[in-house]
Design a protein around this motif. Structure first.
Motif, PDB file in Angstrom:
ATOM      1  N   ALA A  24      -4.505  12.697  -2.412  1.00  0.00           N
ATOM      2  CA  ALA A  24      -4.124  13.974  -3.090  1.00  0.00           C
ATOM      3  C   ALA A  24      -4.450  14.529  -4.064  1.00  0.00           C
ATOM      4  O   ALA A  24      -5.168  15.478  -4.276  1.00  0.00           O
ATOM      5  CB  ALA A  24      -2.897  14.249  -2.172  1.00  0.00           C
ATOM      6  N   SER A  25      -4.707  13.786  -5.052  1.00  0.00           N
ATOM      7  CA  SER A  25      -4.621  13.886  -6.695  1.00  0.00           C
ATOM      8  C   SER A  25      -6.338  14.408  -6.777  1.00  0.00           C
ATOM      9  O   SER A  25      -6.862  15.020  -7.146  1.00  0.00           O
ATOM     10  CB  SER A  25      -4.332  12.987  -7.697  1.00  0.00           C
ATOM     11  OG  SER A  25      -3.425  12.678  -7.494  1.00  0.00           O
ATOM     12  N   SER A  26      -7.146  13.461  -5.667  1.00  0.00           N
ATOM     13  CA  SER A  26      -8.644  13.645  -5.947  1.00  0.00           C
ATOM     14  C   SER A  26      -8.933  14.893  -4.745  1.00  0.00           C
ATOM     15  O   SER A  26      -9.905  15.371  -5.952  1.00  0.00           O
ATOM     16  CB  SER A  26      -9.791  12.605  -5.018  1.00  0.00           C
ATOM     17  OG  SER A  26     -10.894  12.053  -5.038  1.00  0.00           O
ATOM     18  N   MET A  27      -8.387  15.120  -3.589  1.00  0.00           N
ATOM     19  CA  MET A  27      -8.572  17.013  -3.735  1.00  0.00           C
ATOM     20  C   MET A  27      -8.383  17.925  -4.781  1.00  0.00           C
ATOM     21  O   MET A  27      -9.477  18.291  -4.582  1.00  0.00           O
ATOM     22  CB  MET A  27      -7.386  17.247  -2.427  1.00  0.00           C
ATOM     23  CG  MET A  27      -7.454  18.007  -2.115  1.00  0.00           C
ATOM     24  SD  MET A  27      -6.342  18.278  -0.322  1.00  0.00           S
ATOM     25  CE  MET A  27      -5.179  18.329  -1.577  1.00  0.00           C
ATOM     26  N   VAL A  28      -6.819  17.167  -5.028  1.00  0.00           N
ATOM     27  CA  VAL A  28      -7.082  18.736  -6.368  1.00  0.00           C
ATOM     28  C   VAL A  28      -7.481  18.593  -7.392  1.00  0.00           C
ATOM     29  O   VAL A  28      -8.560  19.621  -7.639  1.00  0.00           O
ATOM     30  CB  VAL A  28      -5.582  18.679  -6.480  1.00  0.00           C
ATOM     31  CG1 VAL A  28      -5.552  19.374  -8.089  1.00  0.00           C
ATOM     32  CG2 VAL A  28      -4.493  19.160  -5.659  1.00  0.00           C
ATOM     33  N   LEU A  29      -8.026  17.801  -7.994  1.00  0.00           N
ATOM     34  CA  LEU A  29      -9.195  17.668  -8.744  1.00  0.00           C
ATOM     35  C   LEU A  29     -11.053  17.873  -8.663  1.00  0.00           C
ATOM     36  O   LEU A  29     -11.329  18.364  -9.575  1.00  0.00           O
ATOM     37  CB  LEU A  29      -8.636  16.163  -9.811  1.00  0.00           C
ATOM     38  CG  LEU A  29      -7.469  16.120 -10.490  1.00  0.00           C
ATOM     39  CD1 LEU A  29      -7.338  14.171 -10.801  1.00  0.00           C
ATOM     40  CD2 LEU A  29      -7.693  16.719 -12.051  1.00  0.00           C
ATOM     41  N   ASN A  30     -11.228  17.356  -7.348  1.00  0.00           N
ATOM     42  CA  ASN A  30     -12.263  18.386  -7.011  1.00  0.00           C
ATOM     43  C   ASN A  30     -12.711  18.936  -7.465  1.00  0.00           C
ATOM     44  O   ASN A  30     -13.620  19.509  -7.500  1.00  0.00           O
ATOM     45  CB  ASN A  30     -13.154  16.880  -6.224  1.00  0.00           C
ATOM     46  CG  ASN A  30     -13.614  15.320  -6.446  1.00  0.00           C
ATOM     47  OD1 ASN A  30     -14.363  14.927  -7.835  1.00  0.00           O
ATOM     48  ND2 ASN A  30     -12.974  14.841  -6.605  1.00  0.00           N
ATOM     49  N   ILE A  31     -11.186  20.008  -6.593  1.00  0.00           N
ATOM     50  CA  ILE A  31     -11.462  21.406  -7.155  1.00  0.00           C
ATOM     51  C   ILE A  31     -11.146  22.161  -7.970  1.00  0.00           C
ATOM     52  O   ILE A  31     -12.154  23.196  -8.297  1.00  0.00           O
ATOM     53  CB  ILE A  31     -10.453  21.413  -5.944  1.00  0.00           C
ATOM     54  CG1 ILE A  31     -10.262  20.987  -4.607  1.00  0.00           C
ATOM     55  CG2 ILE A  31     -10.280  23.589  -6.228  1.00  0.00           C
ATOM     56  CD1 ILE A  31      -9.134  21.869  -3.708  1.00  0.00           C
ATOM     57  N   ALA A  32     -10.851  21.637  -9.052  1.00  0.00           N
ATOM     58  CA  ALA A  32     -10.886  22.237 -10.024  1.00  0.00           C
ATOM     59  C   ALA A  32     -11.847  21.790 -11.007  1.00  0.00           C
ATOM     60  O   ALA A  32     -12.586  22.664 -11.703  1.00  0.00           O
ATOM     61  CB  ALA A  32      -9.646  21.566 -10.917  1.00  0.00           C
ATOM     62  N   GLU A  33     -12.715  20.667 -11.021  1.00  0.00           N
ATOM     63  CA  GLU A  33     -13.947  20.312 -11.173  1.00  0.00           C
ATOM     64  C   GLU A  33     -15.190  21.648 -11.707  1.00  0.00           C
ATOM     65  O   GLU A  33     -16.208  21.617 -11.729  1.00  0.00           O
ATOM     66  CB  GLU A  33     -14.720  18.910 -11.729  1.00  0.00           C
ATOM     67  CG  GLU A  33     -15.169  18.251 -12.285  1.00  0.00           C
ATOM     68  CD  GLU A  33     -15.722  16.858 -12.111  1.00  0.00           C
ATOM     69  OE1 GLU A  33     -17.151  16.552 -12.509  1.00  0.00           O
ATOM     70  OE2 GLU A  33     -14.425  16.368 -11.395  1.00  0.00           O
ATOM     71  N   SER A  34     -14.864  21.472  -9.824  1.00  0.00           N
ATOM     72  CA  SER A  34     -15.903  22.512  -9.289  1.00  0.00           C
ATOM     73  C   SER A  34     -15.841  23.722  -9.254  1.00  0.00           C
ATOM     74  O   SER A  34     -16.573  24.541  -9.425  1.00  0.00           O
ATOM     75  CB  SER A  34     -16.157  22.573  -7.691  1.00  0.00           C
ATOM     76  OG  SER A  34     -14.897  23.657  -7.229  1.00  0.00           O
ATOM     77  N   GLU A  35     -14.996  24.620  -9.980  1.00  0.00           N
ATOM     78  CA  GLU A  35     -14.529  25.092 -10.753  1.00  0.00           C
ATOM     79  C   GLU A  35     -15.245  26.138 -12.137  1.00  0.00           C
ATOM     80  O   GLU A  35     -15.990  27.179 -12.251  1.00  0.00           O
ATOM     81  CB  GLU A  35     -13.668  26.041 -10.671  1.00  0.00           C
ATOM     82  CG  GLU A  35     -12.318  26.003  -9.722  1.00  0.00           C
ATOM     83  CD  GLU A  35     -10.749  26.260 -10.026  1.00  0.00           C
ATOM     84  OE1 GLU A  35     -10.777  26.209 -11.376  1.00  0.00           O
ATOM     85  OE2 GLU A  35     -10.275  25.809  -9.409  1.00  0.00           O
ATOM     86  N   TYR A  36     -16.137  24.946 -12.671  1.00  0.00           N
ATOM     87  CA  TYR A  36     -16.835  24.976 -13.622  1.00  0.00           C
ATOM     88  C   TYR A  36     -18.002  24.190 -14.120  1.00  0.00           C
ATOM     89  O   TYR A  36     -18.255  23.925 -15.172  1.00  0.00           O
ATOM     90  CB  TYR A  36     -16.205  24.379 -15.126  1.00  0.00           C
ATOM     91  CG  TYR A  36     -14.957  25.963 -15.504  1.00  0.00           C
ATOM     92  CD1 TYR A  36     -15.402  26.787 -15.935  1.00  0.00           C
ATOM     93  CD2 TYR A  36     -13.482  25.317 -15.017  1.00  0.00           C
ATOM     94  CE1 TYR A  36     -14.359  27.933 -16.103  1.00  0.00           C
ATOM     95  CE2 TYR A  36     -12.404  26.068 -15.082  1.00  0.00           C
ATOM     96  CZ  TYR A  36     -12.976  27.447 -15.937  1.00  0.00           C
ATOM     97  OH  TYR A  36     -11.976  28.356 -16.250  1.00  0.00           O
TER      98      TYR A  36
END
Length: 109
Positions: A38-50
């Protein structure tokens, strides 16, 4: 759409908070794996934004994999009887929506 899916993913983590102790009580390894996914899901989405377009797509694919892993972990907890299906229904519905959005983001134009 990526910002919206990030907020959706964060809401999943918030919805997992009350059921994580129930899972952990029965299966510590599964609770750790669910927390990590679940943490990886959120963090990968955030990383994709930039990220640049190629890395953005890769991070969204990673996020989709982690979302699906999270969904499977919750389903597994239900199957093992650690949590009731009714308790997991909202989290599973949110995970289904996030997986669908990530599919569109990774397979769209």
């Amino acid at each position: 759409m990526a910002l919206q899916v990030h907020d959706m993913a964060l809401s999943i983590v918030e919805a997992l908070v009350p059921i994580m102790p129930l899972i952990q009580r029965h299966d510590r390894a599964l609770s750790v794996q669910l927390r990590t996914a679940a943490s990886s899901m959120v963090l990968n989405i955030a990383e994709s934004e930039y990220s640049d377009p190629g890395n953005k797509r890769a991070r969204l694919f990673n996020a989709a994999g982690s979302a699906n892993e999270s969904r499977s972990a919750v389903r597994l907890a239900v199957a093992w009887g650690y949590i009731k299906n009714e308790r997991a229904a909202e989290v599973l519905a949110r995970l289904d929506r996030v997986v669908a959005v990530l599919w569109k983001l990774t397979h769209g134009p």
